[in-house]
Motif scaffolding. Sequence first.
Motif, PDB file in Angstrom:
ATOM      1  N   THR B  82     -10.565  -8.982   9.073  1.00  0.00           N
ATOM      2  CA  THR B  82     -10.566  -8.368   7.729  1.00  0.00           C
ATOM      3  C   THR B  82     -11.403  -9.208   6.763  1.00  0.00           C
ATOM      4  OG1 THR B  82      -8.343  -7.539   8.161  1.00  0.00           O
ATOM      5  CG2 THR B  82      -9.053  -7.515   5.879  1.00  0.00           C
ATOM      6  N   PHE B  83     -11.291 -10.523   6.903  1.00  0.00           N
ATOM      7  CA  PHE B  83     -12.032 -11.424   6.009  1.00  0.00           C
ATOM      8  C   PHE B  83     -13.553 -11.261   6.203  1.00  0.00           C
ATOM      9  CE2 PHE B  83     -13.786 -15.621   4.836  1.00  0.00           C
ATOM     10  CZ  PHE B  83     -13.315 -15.686   3.532  1.00  0.00           C
ATOM     11  N   VAL B  84     -13.954 -11.051   7.441  1.00  0.00           N
ATOM     12  CA  VAL B  84     -15.384 -10.905   7.751  1.00  0.00           C
ATOM     13  C   VAL B  84     -15.883  -9.521   7.331  1.00  0.00           C
ATOM     14  CG1 VAL B  84     -17.086 -10.833   9.632  1.00  0.00           C
ATOM     15  CG2 VAL B  84     -15.307 -12.597   9.633  1.00  0.00           C
ATOM     16  N   THR B  85     -15.125  -8.478   7.678  1.00  0.00           N
ATOM     17  CA  THR B  85     -15.610  -7.105   7.447  1.00  0.00           C
ATOM     18  C   THR B  85     -15.278  -6.564   6.050  1.00  0.00           C
ATOM     19  OG1 THR B  85     -13.565  -6.217   8.403  1.00  0.00           O
ATOM     20  CG2 THR B  85     -15.436  -6.516   9.907  1.00  0.00           C
ATOM     21  N   HIS B  86     -14.333  -7.174   5.362  1.00  0.00           N
ATOM     22  CA  HIS B  86     -13.863  -6.720   4.033  1.00  0.00           C
ATOM     23  C   HIS B  86     -13.286  -5.306   4.079  1.00  0.00           C
ATOM     24  CE1 HIS B  86     -15.490  -9.846   1.069  1.00  0.00           C
ATOM     25  NE2 HIS B  86     -15.557 -10.365   2.282  1.00  0.00           N
ATOM     26  N   THR B  87     -12.829  -4.896   5.246  1.00  0.00           N
ATOM     27  CA  THR B  87     -12.145  -3.596   5.363  1.00  0.00           C
ATOM     28  C   THR B  87     -11.212  -3.635   6.572  1.00  0.00           C
ATOM     29  OG1 THR B  87     -12.402  -1.201   5.463  1.00  0.00           O
ATOM     30  CG2 THR B  87     -13.967  -2.480   6.760  1.00  0.00           C
ATOM     31  N   ASN B  88     -10.296  -2.703   6.615  1.00  0.00           N
ATOM     32  CA  ASN B  88      -9.423  -2.544   7.798  1.00  0.00           C
ATOM     33  C   ASN B  88      -8.801  -1.152   7.774  1.00  0.00           C
ATOM     34  OD1 ASN B  88      -7.323  -2.685   5.946  1.00  0.00           O
ATOM     35  ND2 ASN B  88      -6.902  -4.824   6.352  1.00  0.00           N
ATOM     36  N   ASP B  89      -7.932  -0.876   8.748  1.00  0.00           N
ATOM     37  CA  ASP B  89      -7.372   0.486   8.828  1.00  0.00           C
ATOM     38  C   ASP B  89      -6.500   0.832   7.624  1.00  0.00           C
ATOM     39  OD1 ASP B  89      -5.537  -1.374   9.623  1.00  0.00           O
ATOM     40  OD2 ASP B  89      -4.848  -0.316  11.415  1.00  0.00           O
ATOM     41  N   PHE B  90      -5.913  -0.180   6.973  1.00  0.00           N
ATOM     42  CA  PHE B  90      -5.095   0.083   5.777  1.00  0.00           C
ATOM     43  C   PHE B  90      -5.982   0.581   4.635  1.00  0.00           C
ATOM     44  CE2 PHE B  90      -3.538  -1.584   1.667  1.00  0.00           C
ATOM     45  CZ  PHE B  90      -2.350  -0.870   1.572  1.00  0.00           C
ATOM     46  N   VAL B  91      -7.109  -0.100   4.404  1.00  0.00           N
ATOM     47  CA  VAL B  91      -8.035   0.284   3.328  1.00  0.00           C
ATOM     48  C   VAL B  91      -8.628   1.667   3.613  1.00  0.00           C
ATOM     49  CG1 VAL B  91     -10.193  -0.340   2.154  1.00  0.00           C
ATOM     50  CG2 VAL B  91      -8.585  -2.125   2.825  1.00  0.00           C
ATOM     51  N   GLN B  92      -9.015   1.875   4.876  1.00  0.00           N
ATOM     52  CA  GLN B  92      -9.624   3.157   5.234  1.00  0.00           C
ATOM     53  C   GLN B  92      -8.629   4.316   5.149  1.00  0.00           C
ATOM     54  OE1 GLN B  92     -11.151   2.097   9.078  1.00  0.00           O
ATOM     55  NE2 GLN B  92     -12.885   0.987   8.210  1.00  0.00           N
ATOM     56  N   GLY B  93      -7.371   4.026   5.495  1.00  0.00           N
ATOM     57  CA  GLY B  93      -6.379   5.097   5.530  1.00  0.00           C
ATOM     58  C   GLY B  93      -5.645   5.315   4.220  1.00  0.00           C
ATOM     59  N   LEU B  94      -5.912   4.466   3.212  1.00  0.00           N
ATOM     60  CA  LEU B  94      -5.154   4.553   1.955  1.00  0.00           C
ATOM     61  C   LEU B  94      -5.333   5.889   1.207  1.00  0.00           C
ATOM     62  CD1 LEU B  94      -3.158   3.047   0.138  1.00  0.00           C
ATOM     63  CD2 LEU B  94      -5.104   2.093  -1.101  1.00  0.00           C
ATOM     64  N   PRO B  95      -6.587   6.416   1.085  1.00  0.00           N
ATOM     65  CA  PRO B  95      -6.713   7.699   0.374  1.00  0.00           C
ATOM     66  C   PRO B  95      -5.882   8.814   1.008  1.00  0.00           C
ATOM     67  CG  PRO B  95      -8.869   6.685   0.689  1.00  0.00           C
ATOM     68  CD  PRO B  95      -7.898   5.890   1.492  1.00  0.00           C
ATOM     69  N   ALA B  96      -5.940   8.898   2.346  1.00  0.00           N
ATOM     70  CA  ALA B  96      -5.162   9.943   3.042  1.00  0.00           C
ATOM     71  C   ALA B  96      -3.672   9.705   2.849  1.00  0.00           C
ATOM     72  CB  ALA B  96      -5.520   9.947   4.518  1.00  0.00           C
ATOM     73  N   MET B  97      -3.277   8.427   2.917  1.00  0.00           N
ATOM     74  CA  MET B  97      -1.870   8.070   2.756  1.00  0.00           C
ATOM     75  C   MET B  97      -1.401   8.431   1.341  1.00  0.00           C
ATOM     76  SD  MET B  97       0.757   6.779   4.274  1.00  0.00           S
ATOM     77  CE  MET B  97       0.143   5.974   5.729  1.00  0.00           C
ATOM     78  N   GLU B  98      -2.260   8.153   0.358  1.00  0.00           N
ATOM     79  CA  GLU B  98      -1.905   8.426  -1.039  1.00  0.00           C
ATOM     80  C   GLU B  98      -1.712   9.926  -1.262  1.00  0.00           C
ATOM     81  OE1 GLU B  98      -4.492   6.617  -3.887  1.00  0.00           O
ATOM     82  OE2 GLU B  98      -3.486   7.613  -5.560  1.00  0.00           O
ATOM     83  N   SER B  99      -2.626  10.727  -0.703  1.00  0.00           N
ATOM     84  CA  SER B  99      -2.490  12.174  -0.900  1.00  0.00           C
ATOM     85  C   SER B  99      -1.231  12.692  -0.194  1.00  0.00           C
ATOM     86  CB  SER B  99      -3.739  12.918  -0.423  1.00  0.00           C
ATOM     87  OG  SER B  99      -3.872  12.787   0.952  1.00  0.00           O
ATOM     88  N   MET B 100      -0.903  12.065   0.947  1.00  0.00           N
ATOM     89  CA  MET B 100       0.318  12.467   1.659  1.00  0.00           C
ATOM     90  C   MET B 100       1.546  12.127   0.820  1.00  0.00           C
ATOM     91  SD  MET B 100       2.996  11.285   3.695  1.00  0.00           S
ATOM     92  CE  MET B 100       2.725   9.800   4.619  1.00  0.00           C
TER      93      MET B 100
END
Lengths: 155, 172
Positions: B82-100
Amino acid sequence: MKNSFAIRIILFLLLLIWMTGIAFPVLFASSRLIIFTPFVKKLFANVCHQQSYKCISINGQQLLVCSRCFGLYLGAFVFSFLSLFLKLSPKGLFKYFILSLFIMFADIFSYNVGLYSYSKYIASLTGIFSGSILFIYILNQIESLFLTLSTSDEK
Amino acid sequence: MKNKYLPSLVTGFGAAVLVSVPWVRTIGCCVIIPLASLYALILHIKLNNGELPIKTSMAILFGLMTGLWAAFFSAMFETIITFVTHTNDFVQGLPAMESMLRSSRFAPSFSGIFDQMLRIYHSMANDIRTYGFSPIYTFTVLAGNVIVDSIFGMIGGVLGMTFLNKRSTIGK
């Protein structure tokens, strides 16, 4: 005998908690607890890849594990319930367990090489078969373990 | 040299590496940690001339240790990635999770709590995007890993013990 029933109840309760976690977004869709879904989802990410197209949806909410894992845990859960009323110690259990694993891997191999597309139903059914046999196997192992411990205590 | 904890450390590390590979994770799912516990017991017998039959307490301890090491290393790997890529499945999935979450029937009546929690989620996601690290997220990952991996590790330890003890009686 009392120990054996206590073990079965404990296993049933643990699996009940586990299944509640898996179905968290479905069960708590109308509750304020739904807000904790990201944390619970992360917890189950340790035991399942959670690929969206492989997860079963109920009332528009996805379960937190894939169809196969859901089948595995559902099989174990159902048989943990049945174990409260029935004595589950069939012969040749290990053979059935190997057979169930073979069927499961045959399904994984078949859709990966493109023989057919991924089916949630097939994945769940192979999971249920393996999960139920695995549960009976683990239950028998734990019970025989406690039996050995209690006999060595008596000595 | 006898070292009781080295087998758990080695197999726990191996399990954490495997768990961090997406393809292996898809296939391996929940069998990696129990197998690591079994292999820790096998290594212990080979390295330390451990005696058979294995005791239950030792099998549980080995399973627990393997699970804890796997939890620690997999959390560390995830944090580094996460430190290297500055992203992970939590960041990517947050918009969908929020709408849910917002589509939940309960959301309007508890909008205050929902907004507060969503603010926390967004601050975690922002930290990850900006710095590549979020303390709350890392703690959540570590806590989750410790709970699940130690359970599966102990199951693997007990099953591994029965398997190895059975094999030793057949061998005799």
